[in-house]
Design a protein around this motif. Structure first.
Motif, PDB file in Angstrom:
ATOM      1  N   VAL A 145      44.583  45.732  52.978  1.00  0.00           N
ATOM      2  CA  VAL A 145      44.653  45.919  51.525  1.00  0.00           C
ATOM      3  C   VAL A 145      44.470  47.381  51.158  1.00  0.00           C
ATOM      4  O   VAL A 145      45.188  47.936  50.320  1.00  0.00           O
ATOM      5  CB  VAL A 145      43.596  45.044  50.818  1.00  0.00           C
ATOM      6  N   LYS A 173      41.539  42.161  57.177  1.00  0.00           N
ATOM      7  CA  LYS A 173      42.358  41.978  55.976  1.00  0.00           C
ATOM      8  C   LYS A 173      42.019  43.023  54.924  1.00  0.00           C
ATOM      9  O   LYS A 173      42.893  43.492  54.192  1.00  0.00           O
ATOM     10  CB  LYS A 173      42.153  40.573  55.417  1.00  0.00           C
ATOM     11  N   LEU A 174      40.751  43.394  54.852  1.00  0.00           N
ATOM     12  CA  LEU A 174      40.346  44.434  53.906  1.00  0.00           C
ATOM     13  C   LEU A 174      41.019  45.755  54.244  1.00  0.00           C
ATOM     14  O   LEU A 174      41.486  46.474  53.353  1.00  0.00           O
ATOM     15  CB  LEU A 174      38.827  44.584  53.918  1.00  0.00           C
ATOM     16  N   GLN A 216      39.235  42.342  48.408  1.00  0.00           N
ATOM     17  CA  GLN A 216      40.363  41.686  49.089  1.00  0.00           C
ATOM     18  C   GLN A 216      40.387  40.208  48.714  1.00  0.00           C
ATOM     19  O   GLN A 216      39.346  39.571  48.631  1.00  0.00           O
ATOM     20  CB  GLN A 216      40.221  41.850  50.605  1.00  0.00           C
ATOM     21  N   GLN A 236      42.265  41.304  43.886  1.00  0.00           N
ATOM     22  CA  GLN A 236      41.763  42.459  44.626  1.00  0.00           C
ATOM     23  C   GLN A 236      41.993  43.736  43.841  1.00  0.00           C
ATOM     24  O   GLN A 236      43.047  43.940  43.230  1.00  0.00           O
ATOM     25  CB  GLN A 236      42.422  42.531  45.993  1.00  0.00           C
TER      26      GLN A 236
END
Length: 276
Positions: free
Chosen positions: A251, A247-248, A182, A203
């Motif tokens: 993604v 956030k990962l 990410q 990413q």
């Protein structure tokens, strides 16, 4: 007599200055380039004041725009140890809540460790891995790690991050890999004078690094490789989330919707406040 002599010299000096000023003005009137005569001390002070003013503006803007994670790393606290008690600081056995300070190395044997840093960043160490706490970066000495929110170093390569979750690996042959899950990572070869331009990893991309510190070709990570990482030992079983895990997950949902997100990411794991 002396007074009259000094007065005459003063009058002559004023005439010379007036004549020089008129000459400079006439040259300007006829289109010639003129120069303003500035005393050396005045010029020096003007340059000094200008330099200090510019430096002040740069420092203020830099402090204003610097993110919280830009704070230098100085301490790392071990907040979890999984799989046994083989976690060490400077080769001495430690338990949960032990703190490694600047320049000290955290290592594992048949265990995994979860570390939080004083700058709100985090690192997971896999088995048989070692990492040194550095002010400019956290340096992987051996094994595997997942890093979130801080600069990392492996060999002669420095990874400058931009809100990133990424992996660093270093095997027994000094062959290294960096894989970005990410965000973005900018890799710089410290000793490569022939190609000083950094390499940008986005990413879903990875790169191999030779024992000599030469960066290979940027590659796209496969679905299987991403799935193997997020369901593997660097994520599975931990009870405290690594910074940036939300956030990962975003993604993975956007770029790899076909990957079944493991419970370790789907369930919101408990987070703890910065221990420093």
């Amino acid at each position: 007599m002396n007074n009259k002599f000094r007065l005459r010299n003063w009058v002559n000096f004023k005439k010379q200055i007036l004549s020089l000023t008129q000459g400079v003005k006439l040259a300007g009137d006829h289109g010639y380039q003129t120069k303003t005569l500035i005393p050396w001390r005045t010029l020096r002070w003007q340059n000094l004041v200008g330099f200090l003013s510019g430096l002040f503006i740069v420092v203020v803007l830099g402090l204003h725009n610097a993110p919280a994670s830009a704070q230098r790393v100085s301490q790392a606290k071990i907040v979890e140890i999984l799989g046994g008690n083989e976690a060490y600081i400077q080769n001495r056995p430690v338990k949960v809540n032990a703190v490694a300070t600047l320049g000290q190395t955290v290592s594992t044997k048949q265990t995994r460790a979860n570390l939080l840093f004083n700058n709100n960043a985090g690192v997971r160490l896999g088995e048989n891995s070692a990492l040194t706490v550095g002010s400019r970066c956290v340096r992987l000495r051996s094994g595997r790690s997942v890093v979130s929110g801080t600069q990392g170093c492996v060999g002669s390569i420095t990874a400058v991050t931009r809100g990133t979750v990424y992996l660093m690996e270093l095997d027994e042959n000094e062959q290294a890999q960096v894989k970005v899950l990410q965000g973005e990572v900018e890799l710089s070869e410290r000793y490569n004078l022939w190609n000083p331009q950094p390499v940008l990893l986005r990413q879903g991309q990875g790169i191999n690094i030779s024992p000599e510190g030469v960066l290979g070709t940027v590659i796209e990570l496969s679905k299987a490789e991403i799935e193997d990482i997020v369901t593997g030992a660097l994520f599975k079983g931990f009870d405290i989330e690594i910074p940036g895990i939300d956030k990962l997950e975003e993604v993975l949902n956007e770029q790899f919707p076909q990957i079944e997100i493991p419970d370790v990411l789907r369930d919101n794991l408990p987070s703890i406040p910065n221990p420093f």
